[in-house]
Design an enzyme around this catalytic site. Structure first.
Site, short mmCIF file in Angstrom:
data_model
loop_
_atom_site.label_atom_id
_atom_site.label_comp_id
_atom_site.label_asym_id
_atom_site.label_seq_id
_atom_site.Cartn_x
_atom_site.Cartn_y
_atom_site.Cartn_z
N SER A 1 -3.45 8.60 -3.68
CA SER A 1 -2.42 9.60 -3.92
C SER A 1 -1.39 9.19 -4.97
O SER A 1 -0.77 10.06 -5.59
CB SER A 1 -1.68 9.92 -2.61
OG SER A 1 -2.54 10.56 -1.70
N GLU B 1 5.28 19.09 -0.27
CA GLU B 1 4.00 18.49 0.11
C GLU B 1 3.67 18.69 1.58
O GLU B 1 4.48 18.39 2.46
CB GLU B 1 4.02 16.98 -0.17
CG GLU B 1 2.68 16.32 0.16
CD GLU B 1 2.75 14.82 0.37
OE1 GLU B 1 1.70 14.17 0.25
OE2 GLU B 1 3.84 14.29 0.68
N HIS C 1 -6.13 15.07 -4.31
CA HIS C 1 -7.48 14.51 -4.27
C HIS C 1 -8.28 15.18 -3.17
O HIS C 1 -7.77 15.97 -2.38
CB HIS C 1 -7.44 12.99 -4.06
CG HIS C 1 -6.69 12.59 -2.82
ND1 HIS C 1 -7.20 12.73 -1.55
CD2 HIS C 1 -5.45 12.07 -2.66
CE1 HIS C 1 -6.31 12.31 -0.67
NE2 HIS C 1 -5.24 11.91 -1.32
N HIS D 1 -10.90 8.79 0.81
CA HIS D 1 -10.80 9.94 -0.07
C HIS D 1 -12.18 10.26 -0.65
O HIS D 1 -13.06 9.40 -0.69
CB HIS D 1 -9.84 9.67 -1.23
CG HIS D 1 -8.43 9.49 -0.80
ND1 HIS D 1 -7.42 9.15 -1.67
CD2 HIS D 1 -7.84 9.61 0.42
CE1 HIS D 1 -6.28 9.07 -1.03
NE2 HIS D 1 -6.51 9.32 0.25
#
Length: 461
Positions: free
Chosen positions: A83, A301, A348, A425
């Protein structure tokens, strides 16, 4: 002697003048920008969230935005980003190495060391290890706009940190927090008189160490909340206190030791809940920042989507993604899109996928079922879920016989393919949705660094 101009020359001159004026107008057509980030909210997460919230036929609020693009997310040194550099690509337009926040591409990630209290309080970023690169928030602040960062994670976490700080490693949270305090040691002077609105969790990074009540606190003894209070900030820690703020700067830290609750757990607390929802924080941030006639830049966020995915807990991930979608709806109801650009994207991807041939209408968190309600099975005759992960901790040598009650429970952890300690991820492209002033810039397949340039252009920075 009179100068004669041909009609074609006059038309050409007028056309050039018109194009120039149009170009100048487009260069600063957004007074305000709200950038929404769903941390880890890759395409599969979006689809699963849509199925979870509104079903196959419906659309999430963000999906109703008319402009779309596909975003490449690789970092400077990895196919699959974390991130820190992925968010920093949006805020700076620069590719950087994994773990690095808002620094030049040559910056090497150097993790902090533990202090005397066992916390990662010693920043090991040296002055000769790269250089800071300007963020959108800093550029907006320099242009006279108000700025803010709102998150459901710790306020020093990678995504919010990439708006207001520069650091060689995302884990140096205590140094990141210090960068937000005007005039204090370690202050990021590019912030001018400071970030106007800061909301999130992780108060321990802002307050002194205490062996009984704050073991994750600062070893340097600084109380950054008090220092910010001396600079005119209102410090709030509860939903009710936030509701009372009507103007001025605000620091909201709604969790003492870590991130805010997952939305599922926040709601479950009912009357005992003291944390605001992401929608409430978004609404308050807009109310405060919009009091500046020169406009604002706000980052919002939904950070815990990512945490639930790392834990292979799809239900909490989807519930937090719905909370982000609700915040987008809240913002759309408060702003004038003729002067405000809204951009919704992810930093992502993750490895979650939609699995099997479930019948239309089958709950996405359930077992894969046919139209008559019968359960589909694997080669061993055992049922399996629609949502699974490519990797993570939950790969049994012999698969269990799952039930709908089990897999749809709040704490169920989806099965994984490759066995790892924690799900990773994914390296896939992510989606971007946009509407409002300057949104026509977003189309096609874009590198994440180009999102920075398009927002910068829209604001005329």
């Amino acid at each position: 002697m009179k100068t004669r101009f041909k009609t074609s020359q006059i038309c050409t001159a007028l056309t050039l003048a018109t194009l120039t004026l149009a170009s100048q107008a487009q260069a600063s057509d957004a007074k305000n920008v709200i950038l929404f980030i769903g941390d880890g909210m890759g395409p599969t997460v979006l689809t699963a969230t849509r199925l979870f919230k509104v079903g196959e036929e419906g659309n999430l609020e963000m999906m109703k935005l008319p402009r779309t693009a596909r975003i490449k997310t690789f970092s400077n040194d990895a196919q699959t980003t974390d991130s820190a550099p992925s968010m920093a690509a949006y805020t700076t337009g620069v590719k950087m190495n994994n773990e690095v926040i808002a620094m030049s591409s040559d910056t090497q990630a150097v993790a902090p060391s533990k202090d005397a209290n066992g916390n990662k309080g010693i920043n090991n970023c040296s002055a000769d290890n790269g250089t800071p690169v300007p963020t959108l928030l800093e550029l907006a602040k320099a242009a006279g706009k108000s700025v803010g960062a709102v998150t459901t994670t710790e306020l020093t976490h990678a995504t919010p940190a990439a708006t207001y700080s520069h650091i060689c490693h995302r884990d140096a949270a205590y140094a990141i927090a210090a960068q937000a305090v005007p005039g204090g040691a370690g202050f990021n002077s590019a912030l001018g008189d400071g970030v106007d609105v800061l909301m999130g969790g992780g108060a321990n990074h802002w307050t002194p160490y205490d062996s009984t009540s704050n073991k994750g606190g600062r070893a340097d003894g600084r109380d950054l909340t008090a220092e910010l209070g001396a600079k005119g900030y209102q410090y709030v820690t509860t939903q009710s206190d936030l509701a009372k703020v009507e103007s001025g700067k605000v620091l909201g830290l709604f969790s003492a030791k870590s991130h805010l609750d997952y939305e599922l757990d926040r709601v479950a607390k009912g009357a005992a809940n003291t944390q605001p929802s992401l929608s409430e924080m978004t609404a308050k941030a807009i109310d405060l920042l919009s009091q500046n006639g020169q406009g604002y830049f706000l980052m919002v966020e939904g950070g815990r989507i990512d945490h639930a995915l790392h834990g292979t807990n799809a239900k909490r991930a989807l519930t937090d993604a719905v909370a982000l979608d609700d915040a987008v709806k809240t913002a759309l109801g408060k702003v004038d899109l003729n002067e405000t650009l809204i951009v919704v994207t992810a930093d992502h991807d993750h490895t979650m996928t939609i699995n099997g041939y479930a019948a239309k209408g089958n709950p996405v968190l359930d077992l894969v079922k046919n139209g008559d309600g019968s359960t589909q099975t694997d080669v061993d005759g055992k049922p399996f879920t629609t949502l699974v992960f490519g990797n993570g901790p939950n790969r049994a040598d012999v698969r269990p016989t799952l039930t709908s009650t089990e897999v749809m429970a709040d704490d169920y952890l989806q099965e994984t393919g490759i066995k790892l300690g924690s799900e990773t991820h994914g390296g896939g492209d992510v989606m971007l949705f946009a509407d409002g002033a300057g949104s026509s810039r977003f189309k096609g397949t874009l590198d994440n660094t180009r999102v920075f340039g398009k927002i910068k252009e829209a604001l005329g920075l």
